[in-house]
Motif scaffolding. Structure first.
Motif, PDB file in Angstrom:
ATOM      1  N   LEU A   1      -0.320  10.774  -0.630  1.00 43.84           N
ATOM      2  CA  LEU A   1       0.157   9.499  -0.094  1.00 43.84           C
ATOM      3  C   LEU A   1      -0.693   8.350  -0.614  1.00 43.84           C
ATOM      4  O   LEU A   1      -0.161   7.285  -0.988  1.00 43.84           O
ATOM      5  CB  LEU A   1       0.129   9.532   1.435  1.00 43.84           C
ATOM      6  CG  LEU A   1       0.529   8.233   2.158  1.00 43.84           C
ATOM      7  CD1 LEU A   1       1.957   7.831   1.801  1.00 43.84           C
ATOM      8  CD2 LEU A   1       0.374   8.397   3.671  1.00 43.84           C
ATOM      9  N   LEU A   2      -2.001   8.559  -0.669  1.00 42.54           N
ATOM     10  CA  LEU A   2      -2.907   7.541  -1.175  1.00 42.54           C
ATOM     11  C   LEU A   2      -2.601   7.223  -2.639  1.00 42.54           C
ATOM     12  O   LEU A   2      -2.487   6.055  -3.025  1.00 42.54           O
ATOM     13  CB  LEU A   2      -4.354   8.009  -1.023  1.00 42.54           C
ATOM     14  CG  LEU A   2      -5.453   7.096  -1.583  1.00 42.54           C
ATOM     15  CD1 LEU A   2      -5.385   5.706  -0.983  1.00 42.54           C
ATOM     16  CD2 LEU A   2      -6.832   7.717  -1.306  1.00 42.54           C
ATOM     17  N   LEU A   3      -2.427   8.253  -3.450  1.00 45.60           N
ATOM     18  CA  LEU A   3      -2.122   8.023  -4.866  1.00 45.60           C
ATOM     19  C   LEU A   3      -0.783   7.323  -5.035  1.00 45.60           C
ATOM     20  O   LEU A   3      -0.623   6.462  -5.904  1.00 45.60           O
ATOM     21  CB  LEU A   3      -2.122   9.353  -5.623  1.00 45.60           C
ATOM     22  CG  LEU A   3      -3.493   9.953  -5.908  1.00 45.60           C
ATOM     23  CD1 LEU A   3      -3.357  11.367  -6.451  1.00 45.60           C
ATOM     24  CD2 LEU A   3      -4.267   9.082  -6.892  1.00 45.60           C
ATOM     25  N   GLY A   4       0.180   7.679  -4.190  1.00 50.28           N
ATOM     26  CA  GLY A   4       1.501   7.072  -4.291  1.00 50.28           C
ATOM     27  C   GLY A   4       1.544   5.630  -3.841  1.00 50.28           C
ATOM     28  O   GLY A   4       2.431   4.870  -4.244  1.00 50.28           O
ATOM     29  N   SER A   5       0.569   5.224  -3.025  1.00 52.14           N
ATOM     30  CA  SER A   5       0.581   3.860  -2.478  1.00 52.14           C
ATOM     31  C   SER A   5      -0.324   2.903  -3.243  1.00 52.14           C
ATOM     32  O   SER A   5      -0.264   1.695  -3.031  1.00 52.14           O
ATOM     33  CB  SER A   5       0.166   3.886  -1.011  1.00 52.14           C
ATOM     34  OG  SER A   5      -1.158   4.370  -0.863  1.00 52.14           O
ATOM     35  N   CYS A   6      -1.188   3.431  -4.129  1.00 50.19           N
ATOM     36  CA  CYS A   6      -2.141   2.583  -4.853  1.00 50.19           C
ATOM     37  C   CYS A   6      -1.507   1.990  -6.111  1.00 50.19           C
ATOM     38  O   CYS A   6      -0.693   2.640  -6.774  1.00 50.19           O
ATOM     39  CB  CYS A   6      -3.372   3.399  -5.267  1.00 50.19           C
ATOM     40  SG  CYS A   6      -4.524   3.722  -3.935  1.00 50.19           S
ATOM     41  N   GLN A   7      -1.932   0.793  -6.447  1.00 47.03           N
ATOM     42  CA  GLN A   7      -1.596   0.227  -7.743  1.00 47.03           C
ATOM     43  C   GLN A   7      -2.330   1.005  -8.837  1.00 47.03           C
ATOM     44  O   GLN A   7      -3.401   1.568  -8.587  1.00 47.03           O
ATOM     45  CB  GLN A   7      -1.992  -1.246  -7.805  1.00 47.03           C
ATOM     46  CG  GLN A   7      -1.213  -2.135  -6.850  1.00 47.03           C
ATOM     47  CD  GLN A   7       0.270  -2.188  -7.191  1.00 47.03           C
ATOM     48  OE1 GLN A   7       0.638  -2.256  -8.365  1.00 47.03           O
ATOM     49  NE2 GLN A   7       1.102  -2.137  -6.163  1.00 47.03           N
ATOM     50  N   PRO A   8      -1.780   1.059 -10.050  1.00 52.93           N
ATOM     51  CA  PRO A   8      -2.412   1.852 -11.123  1.00 52.93           C
ATOM     52  C   PRO A   8      -3.861   1.469 -11.400  1.00 52.93           C
ATOM     53  O   PRO A   8      -4.641   2.300 -11.874  1.00 52.93           O
ATOM     54  CB  PRO A   8      -1.521   1.571 -12.337  1.00 52.93           C
ATOM     55  CG  PRO A   8      -0.195   1.197 -11.750  1.00 52.93           C
ATOM     56  CD  PRO A   8      -0.502   0.473 -10.475  1.00 52.93           C
ATOM     57  N   THR A   9      -4.224   0.226 -11.118  1.00 51.52           N
ATOM     58  CA  THR A   9      -5.597  -0.220 -11.394  1.00 51.52           C
ATOM     59  C   THR A   9      -6.514  -0.106 -10.180  1.00 51.52           C
ATOM     60  O   THR A   9      -7.670  -0.523 -10.252  1.00 51.52           O
ATOM     61  CB  THR A   9      -5.580  -1.681 -11.874  1.00 51.52           C
ATOM     62  OG1 THR A   9      -4.935  -2.491 -10.872  1.00 51.52           O
ATOM     63  CG2 THR A   9      -4.833  -1.812 -13.195  1.00 51.52           C
ATOM     64  N   SER A  10      -6.032   0.437  -9.090  1.00 49.78           N
ATOM     65  CA  SER A  10      -6.816   0.493  -7.855  1.00 49.78           C
ATOM     66  C   SER A  10      -8.114   1.278  -8.056  1.00 49.78           C
ATOM     67  O   SER A  10      -8.136   2.350  -8.674  1.00 49.78           O
ATOM     68  CB  SER A  10      -6.010   1.140  -6.731  1.00 49.78           C
ATOM     69  OG  SER A  10      -6.828   1.376  -5.599  1.00 49.78           O
ATOM     70  N   SER A  11      -9.193   0.763  -7.488  1.00 50.51           N
ATOM     71  CA  SER A  11     -10.483   1.453  -7.555  1.00 50.51           C
ATOM     72  C   SER A  11     -10.509   2.711  -6.701  1.00 50.51           C
ATOM     73  O   SER A  11     -11.439   3.522  -6.814  1.00 50.51           O
ATOM     74  CB  SER A  11     -11.602   0.504  -7.110  1.00 50.51           C
ATOM     75  OG  SER A  11     -11.400   0.087  -5.764  1.00 50.51           O
ATOM     76  N   GLU A  12      -9.518   2.904  -5.831  1.00 50.33           N
ATOM     77  CA  GLU A  12      -9.469   4.102  -4.994  1.00 50.33           C
ATOM     78  C   GLU A  12      -8.945   5.321  -5.751  1.00 50.33           C
ATOM     79  O   GLU A  12      -9.132   6.453  -5.306  1.00 50.33           O
ATOM     80  CB  GLU A  12      -8.589   3.860  -3.764  1.00 50.33           C
ATOM     81  CG  GLU A  12      -9.166   2.898  -2.742  1.00 50.33           C
ATOM     82  CD  GLU A  12     -10.369   3.471  -2.008  1.00 50.33           C
ATOM     83  OE1 GLU A  12     -10.584   4.700  -2.071  1.00 50.33           O
ATOM     84  OE2 GLU A  12     -11.093   2.684  -1.389  1.00 50.33           O
ATOM     85  N   ILE A  13      -8.279   5.106  -6.876  1.00 45.81           N
ATOM     86  CA  ILE A  13      -7.633   6.224  -7.573  1.00 45.81           C
ATOM     87  C   ILE A  13      -8.622   7.309  -7.983  1.00 45.81           C
ATOM     88  O   ILE A  13      -8.344   8.509  -7.774  1.00 45.81           O
ATOM     89  CB  ILE A  13      -6.806   5.708  -8.765  1.00 45.81           C
ATOM     90  CG1 ILE A  13      -5.555   5.010  -8.232  1.00 45.81           C
ATOM     91  CG2 ILE A  13      -6.414   6.852  -9.700  1.00 45.81           C
ATOM     92  CD1 ILE A  13      -4.646   4.449  -9.307  1.00 45.81           C
TER      93      ILE A  13
END
Length: 504
Positions: free
Chosen positions: A125-137
Motif C-alpha cells: 500500500l505504501l509503495l502504491g501510494s508514493c510518488q516515484p521520487t518519494s524518499s519513503e520508497i
C-alpha cells in the motif's frame, strides 16, 4: 510570539538550557502547540521517553490531529519496546493524516509482531501510494523484500530487492546513507539504554570484573558510586585529573575536567571518570577516534569493525598539568563544540586526511608508525576492544532478546560507533558508545561515511537468486530458509570491503 529554528539548534547543542527555556515558554503560552512540541523534542534529544510522551500527549490535547505528536508517541512507544501500543499509535497517525511515514511504521511493526502478511500488504500500500521520487520508497522496498523472505517468497523478495538496487545505482550515497540512518533509528529498543552514560559505565564495570581484557577508564556513576569514588580518590592509584560528564548530554555538552572533586562529587547527574592524561598527541593536541561497528545478524551473531574511521582533534595544545585543567578547548575533542574557535581548522578538501582538526583513522595510524609506535598493532587492539564490547552486549542478552522478539529480518543491520582514545604508548581506550553516530559533517567525514554507507548497503541488500544460480541451489533457496540465511551470510561477507569480521 513566533518560534524559530534557533530553538531547534539550541536543543541540539545546549539541551539543558533549551529545556529550561521551553518549560518557561510552555508555562507562559499554555495553549501553544509549537512550544509543547519543542519541549517534547528537547526530551527526545536525550532519550527521556517518559517526559517526551507527556508533552506529546499535551500537544494532542491542544491539537488532536497533530501529525508530529501522533507519530512522536508511536516512536516513543517503539523505542521502549511496546510494539502493540506503538502499532496502534501509528495506525491512528495514518488514519489522521494518511502520511507515508506513519504507514511505513505500521508495516514495520506488523513484521516485528509476526503479522507478516499484514506487513506485506502495508508495504505494498505504501509503495502504491508514493510518488516515484518519494524518499519513503527505499525503506518500503527494503522492508517489503525482507518481509517476503520471512514469508518464504524469495522470488518476490528478489523482485523488490532489484528495484531497490536499481534506485541505489542512480543515487548511491543518498539511498545508502538514508537507509543506514533510518535503520539506526528503528533498531531494537534495547540499544537505547546504552546511550545513557550511567548504564554504559555500569555495564563496562560489570563486564571487566569477569573479562578484564577491555580497556576503559575507571568510571563512577553518581550518586550510586559516590563512596567508591571517594575511596578511589584517596588511594595510591588516584589520578591527577578527573573528567565529569552529564549522564544524558551528548556532543561534548557540559563536560569538564578537574583536579578537585569537591564540587562534582556532590552531584547526582554525572559520570566521573579517571581522566586519561597521557594521550597520544597529534601535533601537540589531543584527539579521539570514532570507530564503527556493524552488526548484521543477532542469531547467529555476526559483526564487523570498519578499518577506516574519523579522528577529531581539540583546537588548543594539550597541557596535562592540574593547574591548566578545565579548558574544554584543550581537553574535549568534539569539534562541534568548538565551532568558531580560532584554533579549529577543518579542511574543505575531502582528500586531505592528515591535516587540521578532522583526520582519518588511517592517517592517524600512519602517523603513529612514523612516530615509532605500531599503527598496525594499534588497529589490532582497537579490533580486540570492539570485540570485547560486542561480547559485553551479548553477555547482557541484547542479541538473544532481539532474536527472540521478532522474525530476524524485521530488524535491519545495526551500525553503531565507539569513541576511542589512543594513549601515548599506542593502546586504545574505550570512552563512549554512540548508538546513532552522526552521519553528516566536514568533507572528509562525508567521504569516509559515504564510502562506509555504500559498503553497508552492498553487504545487506542483494538478490538471492539470479540467472547464474545453479538449478539445484535455486530449488533449495526457494524451499529452505536455512539455505537462504546461509546465502545471505556468504554474500554479506563477499561484499564486506573495509569491514573486518569480528572474532566472537
Amino acid at each position: 510570539m513566533p518560534l524559530t529554528d534557533d530553538i531547534r539548534d539550541l536543543i541540539e547543542h545546549e539541551t539543558t538550557e533549551a529545556q529550561q527555556m521551553l518549560r518557561q515558554l510552555v508555562d507562559a503560552l499554555p495553549k501553544s502547540v509549537e512550544a509543547h512540541l519543542l519541549l517534547a523534542t528537547s526530551h527526545l534529544r536525550r532519550l527521556e521517553f517518559g517526559p517526551t510522551l507527556t508533552y506529546y500527549r499535551e500537544t494532542l490535547a491542544l491539537d488532536p490531529k497533530n501529525d508530529e505528536a501522533l507519530r512522536g508517541i508511536g516512536f516513543c512507544l517503539l523505542a521502549t519496546g511496546d510494539n502493540e501500543a506503538a502499532l496502534a499509535a501509528f495506525r491512528q497517525a495514518f488514519k489522521a493524516s494518511s502520511g507515508a511515514g506513519a504507514l511505513r511504521f505500521v508495516a514495520l511493526l506488523c513484521h516485528r509482531l509476526g503479522r507478516i502478511e499484514e506487513a506485506i500488504k502495508a508495504y505494498e500500500l505504501l509503495l502504491g501510494s508514493c510518488q516515484p521520487t518519494s524518499s519513503e520508497i527505499p525503506f518500503a522496498l527494503q522492508g517489503l523484500a525482507l518481509a517476503l523472505r520471512d514469508a518464504g517468497q524469495p522470488i518476490a523478495a528478489d523482485h523488490r530487492m532489484r528495484q531497490l538496487i536499481e534506485r541505489f545505482r542512480r543515487e548511491r550515497i543518498l539511498v545508502a546513507s538514508s537507509l543506514v540512518n533510518r535503520n539506526n533509528s528503528d533498531d531494537f529498543h534495547e540499544w537505547s539504554p546504552y546511550a545513557d552514560k550511567a548504564r554504559l559505565a555500569a555495564s563496562l564495570n560489570a563486564r571487566q570484573a569477569i573479562d578484564p581484557a577491555g580497556r576503559f577508564p575507571e568510571s563512577f556513576v553518581l550518586p550510586r558510586d559516590r563512596q567508591a569514588l571517594e575511596t578511589f580518590a584517596k588511594g595510591s592509584n588516584a589520578p591527577p585529573l578527573y573528567i565529569v560528564k552529564p549522564i544524558r548530554a551528548s556532543g561534548g555538552q557540559g563536560i569538564s575536567v578537574t583536579a578537585d572533586l569537591s564540587q562534582a562529587i556532590g552531584r547526582d547527574d554525572v559520570v566521573i571518570q579517571r581522566y586519561l592524561d597521557r594521550p597520544y598527541l597529534i601535533e601537540g593536541r589531543k584527539g579521539h577516534c570514532r570507530i564503527y561497528c556493524l552488526v548484521t545478524s543477532a542469531e547467529p551473531l555476526r559483526a564487523y569493525v570498519y578499518s577506516e574511521g574519523i579522528v577529531r582533534i581539540a583546537p588548543e595544545p594539550y597541557d596535562p598539568s592540574p593547574q591548566a585543567a578545565g579548558g574544554a578547548s584543550m581537553h574535549v575533542t568534539n569539534t562541534a563544540l568548538h565551532l568558531g574557535h580560532p584554533g579549529l581548522s577543518i579542511s574543505q578538501d575531502a582528500n586531505q586526511d592528515d591535516t587540521g582538526s578532522i583526520r582519518s583513522l588511517s592517517a592517524l595510524l600512519r602517523r603513529m608508525t612514523a612516530d615509532g609506535l605500531d599503527g598496525k598493532k594499534a588497529f589490532g587492539e582497537i579490533k580486540a576492544l570492539v570485540e570485547w564490547h560486542v561480547r559485553l552486549l551479548a553477555a547482557e542478552g541484547l542479541f538473544a532478546r532481539q532474536a527472540a522478539s521478532a522474525p530476524s529480518r524485521a530488524f535491519p543491520p545495526k551500525l553503531f560507533g565507539l569513541d576511542v582514545l589512543i594513549d601515548d604508548e599506542g593502546h586504545p581506550w574505550l570512552i563512549e558508545m554512540q548508538r546513532t553516530p552522526a552521519a553528516r559533517g566536514a568533507p572528509l567525514v562525508e567521504k569516509i561515511n559515504g564510502e562506509m554507507y555504500v559498503t553497508c548497503f552492498q553487504m545487506t541488500h542483494f538478490t538471492l537468486i539470479d540467472d547464474a544460480t545453479p538449478e539445484a541451489l535455486t530449488a533449495e533457496l526457494r524451499s529452505d530458509d536455512t539455505a537462504r540465511r546461509r546465502r545471505e551470510a556468504e554474500q554479506e561477507f563477499a561484499a564486506r570491503g573495509k569491514f573486518v569480521p569480528l572474532d566472537l
